[in-house]
Design a protein around this motif. Sequence first.
Motif, PDB file in Angstrom:
ATOM      1  N   PHE A 373      35.226  69.560  23.551  1.00 41.07           N
ATOM      2  CA  PHE A 373      35.560  70.450  22.434  1.00 41.07           C
ATOM      3  C   PHE A 373      34.302  70.628  21.603  1.00 41.07           C
ATOM      4  O   PHE A 373      33.278  69.975  21.816  1.00 41.07           O
ATOM      5  N   GLY A 374      34.384  71.547  20.636  1.00 44.25           N
ATOM      6  CA  GLY A 374      33.201  71.762  19.816  1.00 44.25           C
ATOM      7  C   GLY A 374      33.475  72.683  18.649  1.00 44.25           C
ATOM      8  O   GLY A 374      34.631  72.958  18.295  1.00 44.25           O
ATOM      9  N   ALA A 375      32.397  73.157  18.066  1.00 48.97           N
ATOM     10  CA  ALA A 375      32.506  74.063  16.922  1.00 48.97           C
ATOM     11  C   ALA A 375      31.235  74.878  16.806  1.00 48.97           C
ATOM     12  O   ALA A 375      30.144  74.421  17.194  1.00 48.97           O
ATOM     13  N   TYR A 376      31.390  76.075  16.291  1.00 45.28           N
ATOM     14  CA  TYR A 376      30.257  76.898  15.864  1.00 45.28           C
ATOM     15  C   TYR A 376      30.339  77.019  14.341  1.00 45.28           C
ATOM     16  O   TYR A 376      31.431  76.994  13.773  1.00 45.28           O
ATOM     17  N   ALA A 400      22.439  75.026  22.690  1.00 42.69           N
ATOM     18  CA  ALA A 400      21.110  74.967  22.065  1.00 42.69           C
ATOM     19  C   ALA A 400      20.482  76.352  22.031  1.00 42.69           C
ATOM     20  O   ALA A 400      19.911  76.776  21.017  1.00 42.69           O
ATOM     21  N   MET A 401      20.611  77.073  23.142  1.00 37.58           N
ATOM     22  CA  MET A 401      20.021  78.399  23.225  1.00 37.58           C
ATOM     23  C   MET A 401      20.671  79.364  22.245  1.00 37.58           C
ATOM     24  O   MET A 401      19.991  80.083  21.517  1.00 37.58           O
ATOM     25  N   ILE A 402      22.001  79.338  22.190  1.00 43.09           N
ATOM     26  CA  ILE A 402      22.700  80.296  21.341  1.00 43.09           C
ATOM     27  C   ILE A 402      22.375  80.043  19.866  1.00 43.09           C
ATOM     28  O   ILE A 402      22.262  80.979  19.066  1.00 43.09           O
ATOM     29  N   THR A 403      22.172  78.790  19.510  1.00 38.33           N
ATOM     30  CA  THR A 403      21.820  78.478  18.122  1.00 38.33           C
ATOM     31  C   THR A 403      20.424  78.980  17.797  1.00 38.33           C
ATOM     32  O   THR A 403      20.174  79.489  16.694  1.00 38.33           O
ATOM     33  N   TYR A 422      31.589  81.599  25.534  1.00 35.15           N
ATOM     34  CA  TYR A 422      30.690  82.559  24.890  1.00 35.15           C
ATOM     35  C   TYR A 422      29.240  82.121  25.058  1.00 35.15           C
ATOM     36  O   TYR A 422      28.380  82.894  25.495  1.00 35.15           O
ATOM     37  N   ALA A 423      28.954  80.862  24.732  1.00 29.00           N
ATOM     38  CA  ALA A 423      27.591  80.357  24.876  1.00 29.00           C
ATOM     39  C   ALA A 423      27.148  80.379  26.330  1.00 29.00           C
ATOM     40  O   ALA A 423      25.998  80.719  26.642  1.00 29.00           O
ATOM     41  N   MET A 424      28.057  80.038  27.234  1.00 34.17           N
ATOM     42  CA  MET A 424      27.708  80.017  28.655  1.00 34.17           C
ATOM     43  C   MET A 424      27.391  81.423  29.151  1.00 34.17           C
ATOM     44  O   MET A 424      26.438  81.626  29.915  1.00 34.17           O
ATOM     45  N   ALA A 425      28.189  82.404  28.720  1.00 31.17           N
ATOM     46  CA  ALA A 425      27.956  83.777  29.163  1.00 31.17           C
ATOM     47  C   ALA A 425      26.616  84.293  28.670  1.00 31.17           C
ATOM     48  O   ALA A 425      25.852  84.911  29.415  1.00 31.17           O
ATOM     49  N   VAL A 426      26.319  84.034  27.415  1.00 32.15           N
ATOM     50  CA  VAL A 426      25.056  84.505  26.858  1.00 32.15           C
ATOM     51  C   VAL A 426      23.877  83.815  27.533  1.00 32.15           C
ATOM     52  O   VAL A 426      22.848  84.437  27.808  1.00 32.15           O
ATOM     53  N   SER A 427      24.019  82.526  27.824  1.00 33.87           N
ATOM     54  CA  SER A 427      22.916  81.796  28.440  1.00 33.87           C
ATOM     55  C   SER A 427      22.622  82.288  29.852  1.00 33.87           C
ATOM     56  O   SER A 427      21.491  82.206  30.323  1.00 33.87           O
TER      57      SER A 427
END
Length: 489
Positions: A373-376, A400-403, A422-427
């Motif tokens: 789990f996590g948070a933005y 890390a990349m998305i941040t 979302y982060a995985m898709a962008v990466s």
Amino acid sequence: MGRAFVYVILGGGVASGYAALEFTKRGVSHGELCIISEETVAPYERPALSKGYLLPEAPARLPAFHTCVGANQERLTPKWYKEHGIELVLGTRVISADVRRRTLLTAAGETISYKILIVATGARALKLEEFGVNGSDAENVCYLRNLTDANRLVDAMNSCSRGNAVIIGGGYIGMECAASLVINKINVTMVFPEAQCMPRLFTPKIASFYEDYYKGKGVEFVKGTVLTSFDMDSNGKVVAVNLRDGKRLPVDMVVVGIGIRPNTSLFDGQLTMEKGGIKVNGKMQSSNSSVYAVGDVAAFPVKLFSETRRLEHVDSARKSARHAVSAIMDPEKTGDFDDVPFFYSRVFTLSWQFYGDNIGEAVHFGDFSGNTFGAYWVNKGHLVGSFLEGGTKEEYEAIAMITSLKPAIEDLAKLESQGLSYAMAVSREPPPPSQVINVGSSCSGSGSGSGPYPVLETPMYRWHATAGVILAGSIAAFAYWYGRRRRRW
């Protein structure tokens, strides 16, 4: 009586070891560099002290965790320093500094002069006496900041098997020591004034997960109150702690983790201070051109947030030390320090990483009843921070990349539903060179729709995005490796 060096590193913590290695890589000559430390051992990886050093079986011991093994580099033993012509002045306290004359005076009366000074004095643990409570000198009251503290803590644990420990403080040290004490079969109660553990970083929802996990391991929490006094036996040993809410907790040992304070007093009135530390520029250079500051004592400009920050974490100590040496040895080719703030921890079977800043609105994602789990964090329309528990190497690299990209976010609900994907898709699909990520719309020209990929809003140059991705990815990769490796520490 005195000695003179071209370069002096004041302080013997993590940053000193990484600075020393960087100096040798950049061709420092024998006899030019000196490290002055109050500790009696060469620089070592401090994270080991709250983890492997406290294990009941096969505990970590020096020389296994001298710097720079934490970054999968050389292990700098005393022999290494000697072979490279670096003077280790250990067990030595500096009582005054004169930045105008470029001299340091030791407690033994020796004057050590320099041309360039790197201040890497780190921070000290705040003591109970600073909050009006006496008893820090009791044999079973422990802090954890250096090797001496760690040895004292180990001795206390060895005499406390299946006994009761109270931890004062619910931050990093408190949480990591609690895990180690539980592994040593000690009953643990944590006491802190806040409503949750790790209040400087965790949201209430994230904190609740870790508190529940710790409770499952037998840890008890007493929140919303503080220690007021100790009860001692005739030998001066603490037998109970008294709390402001009236509770009295019998104990066999006490661990105190109530924060730290940067060691900057030598330079008060001589260097510009900010955020509790020594203010430096992007080269880690202070208001005096011959003095640099790194690690916990350095307040430096964080490009990602366009403001000055002071970061209390080993990752910042390592990187700022290397950058300062680069700026000293090769100033024309060294740009400003550009780092994504990064924190991590590993306790029991849990492992989390955090990047960026935890300001603005938190958007949680994942299964809080499971393992991942996590948070933005979204502030002023941009994603500025990311947290992930239980991630893979690829997933940590993605957050890390998305941040580092600070994408614009329009739809918080959609970000929540997409979560880690979302982060995985962008990466996996880097944005075009002239565009910026924007969550909430499809990539169609109309700007409407609900496709999985973000719309692009304002210009972003390829070199900036690429550099951020490489930097963030390397941070995550190292943290994933180090988190696995330090299980053995």
